[in-house]
Write a protein that holds these residues in place. Sequence first.
Motif: not given
Length: 350
Positions: A63, A67, A71, A106, A110, A169-170, A172-174, A176-177
């Motif tokens: 994962r 990321l 980036q 991100i 990480d 975090n998933k 948040k990443i969703k 952010l995407r």
Amino acid sequence: METHTHVYILVAFLLGTKGLLLNLNQTQGPSMFERLNALEKQLADEKRQRYLLQVEYSEEKERIAELRHLQDTMNETNQKLLQDYNSDPKRFQDISTQIRGALLSIYNLDSKHNLDIQKVLDALRDVQTSLTDITSNQSDIFQLQRHFREKQNVLSNMLDAVKRNQTTNKEKIKSLRASLVSLANSQKNLQSTVNSTSNKQTSLNTQFNKIQRSNVAFVAELSHDVVNPQDRYHIIFDNVKLNIGENYSANNGVFTAPYPGIYHFALELTSPPQSSDHTLHVQIIKNSVSVAVTFLDSNTQQYLRRTGSIILELDTSDLVWCQTDHPFDSNTLTSGNTYSMFSGFIIHPL
């Protein structure tokens, strides 16, 4: 790999000491053997948990790699945004700020994942260190069992925390995407705006050039009378009243076309009364070729005023001036008070 090797050595050591502990069981009772079996089972469970943790750690690394790839993609997008920066600096600075914020988020996620995994690995190293200190002493085994339980609880809490962090975090990443997709759409809209602005600028420049080329005009008159001019006499209208574009020369009376276009020229001439019949023709010349003529003939009683005009198509640097043709007897062109004038202007640039 190094962790698995240590565990295998530890298990072999425990199996090797199993015979010694069986002898101890003959004097201390069967409960010691049962405790050892329980400890071996607990170690097997611990090994299985470590394996599962390693699998989860590998998935987490994948994962993180995704990321990092995201980036890199964002960095390429940011470079493209910077190329268009001068077109709309403030808007692009806002987008760059948002992208840097997203990249920083991100990066922080990480780093947090790596820190959690490192804590788990440190705890596993502590367990391995504790296992190497196991002796045949029963009290040490009991202490080790308590230590194992404590470590197990710590590891369980840490794993629960990691799972909770992964879920957060998933999300948040969703988010952010989704933000990155929105930023990409904003970039496309900005690019369309920049292209439209560029087209408008090109159109405005074309219109400005046409307007600028339309600013050509001159008016000049005689500052002194021209008396009895000779044939092909070059008339210089030296008193300039108007000279937009500075294309008419008062020194030689010649107009030089600055641009290709359709031009209008006019000639107004005045002659005073003469004592006898006379003849005077005045031509408008384009590049040494007569294109128009004005007649002032046989005036003996009163002032004579004549006008002439013509529309010409000129190229850049074409020349236009006035000259006499076939004068006869006494002739005079009157100066001052707009009596004798030469004028011209551009109608339409080509």
